[in-house]
Design a protein around this motif. Structure first.
Motif, mmCIF file in Angstrom:
data_model
loop_
_atom_site.group_PDB
_atom_site.id
_atom_site.type_symbol
_atom_site.label_atom_id
_atom_site.label_comp_id
_atom_site.label_asym_id
_atom_site.label_seq_id
_atom_site.Cartn_x
_atom_site.Cartn_y
_atom_site.Cartn_z
ATOM 1 N N THR A 95 -5.608 2.939 11.070
ATOM 2 C CA THR A 95 -6.040 4.528 12.052
ATOM 3 C C THR A 95 -4.438 5.357 11.536
ATOM 4 N N TYR A 96 -5.670 6.753 11.260
ATOM 5 C CA TYR A 96 -5.034 7.461 11.708
ATOM 6 C C TYR A 96 -4.476 7.710 12.241
ATOM 7 N N LEU A 97 -3.442 8.939 12.871
ATOM 8 C CA LEU A 97 -3.452 10.127 13.704
ATOM 9 C C LEU A 97 -3.658 11.347 12.548
ATOM 10 N N ASN A 151 -6.994 7.184 -2.856
ATOM 11 C CA ASN A 151 -5.992 7.875 -3.004
ATOM 12 C C ASN A 151 -6.192 9.355 -2.197
ATOM 13 N N ARG A 152 -4.951 8.958 -1.294
ATOM 14 C CA ARG A 152 -5.394 10.148 -0.498
ATOM 15 C C ARG A 152 -6.516 10.385 0.645
ATOM 16 N N GLN A 153 -6.791 9.448 0.913
ATOM 17 C CA GLN A 153 -8.156 9.035 0.899
ATOM 18 C C GLN A 153 -8.465 10.472 2.690
ATOM 19 N N VAL A 154 -7.982 9.991 3.647
ATOM 20 C CA VAL A 154 -8.613 10.718 4.654
ATOM 21 C C VAL A 154 -8.135 11.937 4.686
ATOM 22 N N ARG A 155 -6.809 12.844 3.962
ATOM 23 C CA ARG A 155 -6.216 13.977 3.285
ATOM 24 C C ARG A 155 -7.618 14.532 2.519
ATOM 25 N N ARG A 156 -8.163 13.364 1.434
ATOM 26 C CA ARG A 156 -9.389 14.401 1.307
ATOM 27 C C ARG A 156 -10.869 14.311 1.648
ATOM 28 N N GLY A 160 1.092 -1.325 0.036
ATOM 29 C CA GLY A 160 0.269 -0.062 0.013
ATOM 30 C C GLY A 160 1.045 1.397 0.077
ATOM 31 N N ARG A 161 0.229 2.161 0.376
ATOM 32 C CA ARG A 161 1.188 3.800 -0.144
ATOM 33 C C ARG A 161 0.579 4.661 1.140
ATOM 34 N N LEU A 162 1.943 5.530 1.270
ATOM 35 C CA LEU A 162 1.580 6.324 2.489
ATOM 36 C C LEU A 162 1.770 7.921 1.883
ATOM 37 N N ASP A 163 0.814 8.921 1.795
ATOM 38 C CA ASP A 163 1.674 9.738 0.732
ATOM 39 C C ASP A 163 3.379 10.105 1.123
ATOM 40 N N TYR A 164 3.956 10.927 0.121
ATOM 41 C CA TYR A 164 5.144 11.479 0.402
ATOM 42 C C TYR A 164 4.558 12.417 2.245
ATOM 43 N N ASP A 165 4.162 13.312 2.327
ATOM 44 C CA ASP A 165 3.864 13.762 3.081
ATOM 45 C C ASP A 165 3.662 13.269 4.660
ATOM 46 N N THR A 166 2.868 12.193 4.372
ATOM 47 C CA THR A 166 2.218 10.922 5.600
ATOM 48 C C THR A 166 3.784 10.230 6.096
ATOM 49 N N GLU A 167 3.621 10.243 7.409
ATOM 50 C CA GLU A 167 4.146 9.599 8.013
ATOM 51 C C GLU A 167 3.777 7.748 8.851
ATOM 52 N N PHE A 203 -1.411 17.189 9.536
ATOM 53 C CA PHE A 203 -0.304 16.005 10.068
ATOM 54 C C PHE A 203 -1.254 14.783 10.289
ATOM 55 N N LEU A 204 -0.289 13.758 10.040
ATOM 56 C CA LEU A 204 -1.204 12.209 9.261
ATOM 57 C C LEU A 204 -0.115 11.530 9.357
ATOM 58 N N LYS A 205 -0.277 11.029 10.264
ATOM 59 C CA LYS A 205 0.263 9.586 10.304
ATOM 60 C C LYS A 205 -0.646 8.416 11.037
#
Ligand code: URA
Length: 234
Positions: free
Chosen positions: A131-133, A185-190, A99-106, A201-203
């Motif tokens: 689960t994401y913080l 794709n970029r689900q949480v951010r979107r 799976g993928r984490l975005d460039y800016d996601t940790e 911030f996304l982790k």
């Protein structure tokens, strides 16, 4: 190696689960029922569970990474950006991110060369919870929280129901735990963008119930046999 440890490392069950299999008489060593304290030697002893031979997971490699931001989840980047592969120890083999984490996601990332496990963990039909913080500026209304939970239209299709919990808030920011069971794709951010909030911030902190433990940002370690077993059976 002690028989229960050996079976767990083969991915048969957790160590306690293996004890039960042994106690129930389901395990044989060289044709004789195994007892709890028995030892086995890989390659020398024949170990069967329910009549089937078991093998060590040695064919595949499994790593857990605490991905820092600023790394791309890919084996190679045409734009020359750093990839998560750059963080692996020398000799890690040809593993790739699941799976993928975005460039800016940790956060939590599994890397393996086990295609079956990668497929299981990422196939939408399996609905594996992740689960994401999440941190956003300011506060969030109950109505917006309920919208996130019920589903948000992305690309003309509602997202599945999600779990959303505020864990910390003051006038300046809000931190939330968000559990989704898809990987768009970029689900949480979107999802947050669509309720008018930018994620600052996304982790990823968990896959299923498994977390990063004490693994520091940017660090990598091998998964234990029990973790491989857990993920394989999620
Ligand atoms: N959702 C996102 O927006 N980004 C990620 O990296 C993972 C989930």
């Amino acid at each position: 190696m002690r028989i229960n440890k050996y079976l767990a490392e083969c991915g048969v069950a957790s160590r306690r689960g293996c004890d039960k299999l042994i106690a129930d008489g389901k395990v044989t060593i060289n044709g004789k029922p195994a007892a709890l304290g028995d030892d086995v030697t890989e390659g020398k002893d024949e170990v069967l569970v329910n009549g089937e031979a078991v093998q060590l997971n040695a064919r595949h490699q499994y790593y857990l990474m605490n991905k820092p931001k600023g790394y791309i989840c890919s084996v190679h980047d045409e734009r020359g950006r750093k990839t998560v592969i750059d963080l692996l120890p020398a000799g890690a083999g040809r593993v790739y991110p699941v799976g993928r984490l975005d460039y800016d996601t940790e956060g939590m990332l599994i890397l393996t060369d086990d295609g079956d496990l990668a497929f299981r963990l990422t196939h939408p039909k399996n609905e594996i919870p992740k689960t994401y913080l999440v941190k956003i500026e300011g506060s969030i209304s109950d109505a917006a929280l309920n919208q996130l939970r019920a589903g948000i239209e992305l690309d003309g299709r509602l997202t599945n129901k999600s779990k959303v919990k505020v864990i910390e808030t003051d006038k300046k920011y809000t931190k939330l735990h968000v559990t989704i069971n898809e990987g768009r794709n970029r689900q949480v951010r979107r999802m947050f963008e669509s309720i008018g909030k930018e994620v600052t911030f996304l982790k990823r902190i968990k896959i299923g119930d498994m977390g990063l433990g004490s693994l520091e940002r940017g660090k990598v370690r091998k998964l234990t046999a029990e973790e491989i077993f857990y993920l394989t059976n999620l």
